[in-house]
Design a protein around this motif. Structure first.
Motif, PDB file in Angstrom:
ATOM      1  N   ARG A  83      44.042  35.692  41.798  1.00  0.00           N
ATOM      2  CA  ARG A  83      44.624  36.891  42.433  1.00  0.00           C
ATOM      3  C   ARG A  83      43.666  37.476  43.451  1.00  0.00           C
ATOM      4  N   THR A  84      42.370  37.484  43.098  1.00  0.00           N
ATOM      5  CA  THR A  84      41.376  37.972  44.047  1.00  0.00           C
ATOM      6  C   THR A  84      40.083  37.176  43.870  1.00  0.00           C
ATOM      7  N   SER A  85      39.425  36.926  44.964  1.00  0.00           N
ATOM      8  CA  SER A  85      38.134  36.238  44.891  1.00  0.00           C
ATOM      9  C   SER A  85      36.995  37.205  44.613  1.00  0.00           C
ATOM     10  N   LYS A  86      37.319  38.513  44.619  1.00  0.00           N
ATOM     11  CA  LYS A  86      36.277  39.515  44.427  1.00  0.00           C
ATOM     12  C   LYS A  86      36.046  39.745  42.941  1.00  0.00           C
ATOM     13  N   SER A 106      42.745  32.016  47.044  1.00  0.00           N
ATOM     14  CA  SER A 106      42.945  33.420  46.622  1.00  0.00           C
ATOM     15  C   SER A 106      44.078  34.070  47.418  1.00  0.00           C
ATOM     16  N   PHE A 107      44.521  35.223  46.907  1.00  0.00           N
ATOM     17  CA  PHE A 107      45.570  35.991  47.587  1.00  0.00           C
ATOM     18  C   PHE A 107      44.996  37.238  48.251  1.00  0.00           C
ATOM     19  N   ASP A 108      43.708  37.217  48.544  1.00  0.00           N
ATOM     20  CA  ASP A 108      43.074  38.411  49.118  1.00  0.00           C
ATOM     21  C   ASP A 108      43.753  38.876  50.405  1.00  0.00           C
ATOM     22  N   GLU A 109      44.204  37.902  51.202  1.00  0.00           N
ATOM     23  CA  GLU A 109      44.773  38.298  52.500  1.00  0.00           C
ATOM     24  C   GLU A 109      46.067  39.091  52.342  1.00  0.00           C
ATOM     25  N   ILE A 110      46.739  38.897  51.202  1.00  0.00           N
ATOM     26  CA  ILE A 110      48.007  39.620  50.989  1.00  0.00           C
ATOM     27  C   ILE A 110      47.745  41.122  50.857  1.00  0.00           C
ATOM     28  N   TYR A 111      46.582  41.483  50.282  1.00  0.00           N
ATOM     29  CA  TYR A 111      46.250  42.909  50.152  1.00  0.00           C
ATOM     30  C   TYR A 111      46.144  43.570  51.515  1.00  0.00           C
ATOM     31  N   GLU A 112      45.717  42.796  52.512  1.00  0.00           N
ATOM     32  CA  GLU A 112      45.578  43.348  53.857  1.00  0.00           C
ATOM     33  C   GLU A 112      46.915  43.458  54.570  1.00  0.00           C
ATOM     34  N   ALA A 113      47.899  42.669  54.126  1.00  0.00           N
ATOM     35  CA  ALA A 113      49.179  42.597  54.837  1.00  0.00           C
ATOM     36  C   ALA A 113      50.186  43.646  54.384  1.00  0.00           C
ATOM     37  N   HIS A 114      49.938  44.295  53.247  1.00  0.00           N
ATOM     38  CA  HIS A 114      50.907  45.271  52.718  1.00  0.00           C
ATOM     39  C   HIS A 114      50.217  46.600  52.431  1.00  0.00           C
ATOM     40  N   HIS A 115      51.009  47.675  52.524  1.00  0.00           N
ATOM     41  CA  HIS A 115      50.467  49.016  52.255  1.00  0.00           C
ATOM     42  C   HIS A 115      50.657  49.437  50.804  1.00  0.00           C
ATOM     43  N   GLN A 116      51.643  48.835  50.121  1.00  0.00           N
ATOM     44  CA  GLN A 116      51.954  49.224  48.749  1.00  0.00           C
ATOM     45  C   GLN A 116      51.559  48.100  47.787  1.00  0.00           C
ATOM     46  N   TYR A 149      46.796  29.882  37.399  1.00  0.00           N
ATOM     47  CA  TYR A 149      46.689  31.190  38.063  1.00  0.00           C
ATOM     48  C   TYR A 149      45.698  32.029  37.260  1.00  0.00           C
ATOM     49  N   ALA A 150      44.599  32.432  37.892  1.00  0.00           N
ATOM     50  CA  ALA A 150      43.547  33.178  37.194  1.00  0.00           C
ATOM     51  C   ALA A 150      43.525  34.628  37.674  1.00  0.00           C
ATOM     52  N   VAL A 151      43.425  35.536  36.701  1.00  0.00           N
ATOM     53  CA  VAL A 151      43.424  36.973  37.013  1.00  0.00           C
ATOM     54  C   VAL A 151      42.210  37.619  36.375  1.00  0.00           C
ATOM     55  N   PRO A 152      41.728  38.730  36.912  1.00  0.00           N
ATOM     56  CA  PRO A 152      40.610  39.441  36.270  1.00  0.00           C
ATOM     57  C   PRO A 152      41.014  39.936  34.875  1.00  0.00           C
ATOM     58  N   GLY A 153      40.031  40.048  33.982  1.00  0.00           N
ATOM     59  CA  GLY A 153      40.281  40.602  32.653  1.00  0.00           C
ATOM     60  C   GLY A 153      41.158  39.710  31.811  1.00  0.00           C
ATOM     61  N   HIS A 154      42.035  40.329  31.009  1.00  0.00           N
ATOM     62  CA  HIS A 154      42.991  39.605  30.177  1.00  0.00           C
ATOM     63  C   HIS A 154      44.347  39.607  30.877  1.00  0.00           C
ATOM     64  N   PRO A 155      45.083  38.494  30.836  1.00  0.00           N
ATOM     65  CA  PRO A 155      46.357  38.447  31.561  1.00  0.00           C
ATOM     66  C   PRO A 155      47.374  39.500  31.118  1.00  0.00           C
ATOM     67  N   MET A 156      47.269  39.955  29.866  1.00  0.00           N
ATOM     68  CA  MET A 156      48.270  40.887  29.343  1.00  0.00           C
ATOM     69  C   MET A 156      47.756  42.328  29.326  1.00  0.00           C
ATOM     70  N   LEU A 157      46.716  42.594  30.094  1.00  0.00           N
ATOM     71  CA  LEU A 157      46.209  43.966  30.134  1.00  0.00           C
ATOM     72  C   LEU A 157      46.164  44.449  31.581  1.00  0.00           C
ATOM     73  N   ALA A 158      47.076  45.356  31.904  1.00  0.00           N
ATOM     74  CA  ALA A 158      47.106  45.980  33.232  1.00  0.00           C
ATOM     75  C   ALA A 158      47.168  44.953  34.348  1.00  0.00           C
ATOM     76  N   GLU A 159      47.951  43.902  34.153  1.00  0.00           N
ATOM     77  CA  GLU A 159      48.075  42.851  35.175  1.00  0.00           C
ATOM     78  C   GLU A 159      49.550  42.755  35.575  1.00  0.00           C
ATOM     79  N   ARG A 160      49.913  43.440  36.624  1.00  0.00           N
ATOM     80  CA  ARG A 160      51.308  43.559  37.040  1.00  0.00           C
ATOM     81  C   ARG A 160      51.897  42.217  37.445  1.00  0.00           C
ATOM     82  N   THR A 161      51.091  41.354  38.083  1.00  0.00           N
ATOM     83  CA  THR A 161      51.649  40.062  38.525  1.00  0.00           C
ATOM     84  C   THR A 161      52.116  39.224  37.339  1.00  0.00           C
ATOM     85  N   VAL A 162      51.413  39.340  36.202  1.00  0.00           N
ATOM     86  CA  VAL A 162      51.830  38.575  35.021  1.00  0.00           C
ATOM     87  C   VAL A 162      53.168  39.107  34.489  1.00  0.00           C
TER      88      VAL A 162
END
Length: 488
Positions: free
Chosen positions: A35-38, A54-64, A87-100
């Motif tokens: 989801r992010t390389s950061k 990574s999907f970092d560039e998508i964060y730059e393309a949208h305001h919401q 697909y790798a996400v920060p933290g645990h996939p089922m904790l505050a991860e909207r994409t999951v």
């Protein structure tokens, strides 16, 4: 149908990454999306030769954020049509991860296969870093979607997703609605890693000169009750104590019947504050009216009949029901249509039972106000004159009848005829779209002002009004009228 396998990268560095997840990441031959390389783990994986996109560039393309997450999921779904993917996400996939959560919706819709693997949540490390026990009461909120009404300040509260100073600023403004600027909040970054940082600051400094990144959370310690006196639960608690055996003898003694006069008095005192345009007293008097609501409700609860929850449910549901143009599909053109719909819905709520058109006008209303309301109800069914001329004739007729009663020295008839004349006067005012109640209140205030002015003039000569003859009082009245001209 191919599978999207979701892995959690943990809260911070490689030391927090579960061994199974690590092996999956370095051994996989499937395309790896992050989801992010950061994230510290991504950099270390890159050092070990693991390739990712990574999907970092998508964060730059949208305001919401909502648009960002949806775009990420759409790209993942498209990629999975070609092959199994990771697909790798920060933290645990089922904790505050909207994409999951959005991927789960895709799975439920039959669009993808989904395999959600573990990962270490940052919460364990955060609890350890803060040295708090969530069993005491804990609330976990996404700062990017935080609403004031969600916050329960008696609990430990952790706000995640505090990515940047803009989100930190929005969080600060929301919290300042309830907390003081110097209330301590703790910023936790990279909990559990060797980069862990913990800093406690006054709330007002949350978005000032504070280092914030995608591993930052904000902790709000439990708030003492006496700092939450503006919240409804505190008022309810205070009223409950007042009515308890350990409370106030006067409050315990009251009944719904004994409190009736106070409800009326407080309502009128609020109206006085409105008429004076006195904001401070409007606040105070509304509080007194609310006190009456709470006392009546507490008495109902003490006696097992109803609670303030019943009162709130009743009015909330009524407002939703009677505003179908707001909460439903009904269309209205103007306020008159709103009133027509309101009356029709009200009639339906009464079960279609035949009601008098006047039954909704309380008999305990002030007489002049009651006259206005009765006349309005009658007018709605056509019992009204179309022009003002017959109304004027009725006023004159009633006045003649009063004079006849006066001439016959029949006091009972005088009272009856005087009442008829006042009723006709109220009707005349209504035809001119004047509130006779407001008009008379205005005259009462004018009389108060002028008489008070007369008293002050008399006091300058060390006299009272009783010391003056009627002619002198008339002179004082004229002076008071001139003095207050334009202010009344």
């Amino acid at each position: 149908m191919n599978t999207i396998k979701v892995l959690g990268l943990g809260a911070a560095d490689m030391d927090q990454l579960p061994l199974g997840v690590y092996r999956e990441l370095i051994r996989t031959e499937a395309p790896l999306y992050v989801r992010t390389s950061k994230h510290p783990v991504i950099q270390e994986l890159q050092n070990e030769g693991v390739a990712w996109e990574s999907f970092d560039e998508i964060y730059e393309a949208h305001h919401q954020f909502g648009d960002v997450y949806m775009e990420i999921v759409n790209q993942l779904v498209r990629a999975s049509q070609e092959a199994d993917i990771l697909y790798a996400v920060p933290g645990h996939p089922m904790l505050a991860e909207r994409t999951v959560q959005l991927l789960i919706e895709q799975r439920e819709a039959g669009m993808i296969k989904l395999d959600i693997q573990g990962g270490q949540s940052f919460l364990d490390a955060t609890f350890t870093a803060l040295e708090i026990d969530p069993v005491e009461g804990f609330q976990f909120i996404d700062a990017t979607d935080m609403r004031r009404e969600q916050l329960q300040y008696l609990n430990h509260t952790i706000l995640c997703q505090v990515y940047d100073s803009m989100i930190a600023s929005e969080v600060k403004l929301t919290l300042l609605e309830d907390l003081t600027p110097d209330y301590p909040v703790t910023i936790v970054t990279a909990a559990g890693s060797d980069q862990e940082k913990i800093m406690t600051i006054p709330l007002e400094e949350l978005d000032r000169n504070v280092e914030i990144d995608n591993l930052t959370s904000v902790y709000i310690p439990p708030v003492e009750k006496d700092q939450l006196n503006h919240q409804f639960f505190r008022l309810r608690e205070v009223i409950r104590i007042l009515r308890s055996p350990e409370g106030c003898p006067w409050d315990r003694k009251q009944t719904n019947e004994s409190l009736r006069k106070y409800m009326i008095e407080e309502a009128y005192e609020f109206i006085d504050a409105v008429n004076r345009r006195d904001d401070d007293h409007m606040v105070e008097e509304l509080g007194d009216v609310l006190l009456q609501v709470m006392l009546h409700s507490q008495i109902g609860e003490d006696e097992g009949y109803f609670t303030v929850d019943d009162v709130i449910i009743s009015i909330t549901e009524k407002m939703i029901r009677r505003h179908p143009h707001v909460f439903g599909e009904t269309n209205v053109e103007n306020a008159d249509e709103v009133i027509t719909n309101w009356d029709a819905i009200k009639q339906q709520e009464k079960g279609g039972q035949p009601l008098s058109i006047l039954s909704s006008v309380p008999e305990s209303f002030p007489a002049l106000l009651q006259a206005e309301e009765l006349q309005k109800k009658a007018a709605k069914v056509g019992f009204d004159w179309n022009t003002v001329d017959p109304v004027l004739e009725k006023v004159e007729e009633e006045w003649r009848e009063f004079q006849e009663a006066r001439d016959s020295e029949n006091r009972e008839e005088m009272e009856k005829e005087f009442g008829d004349w006042l009723f006709a006067i109220a009707n005349l005012a209504r035809h001119y779209k004047i509130s006779s109640e407001n008009a008379l209140q205005r005259t009462n205030r004018k009389f108060r002002t002028r008489l008070s002015s007369m008293e002050k003039e008399a006091a300058k000569d060390e006299r009272s009004l009783e010391d003056y003859e009627l002619d002198s009082l008339e002179e004082l009245w004229v002076q008071a009228k001139a003095k207050n001209k334009g202010a009344e």
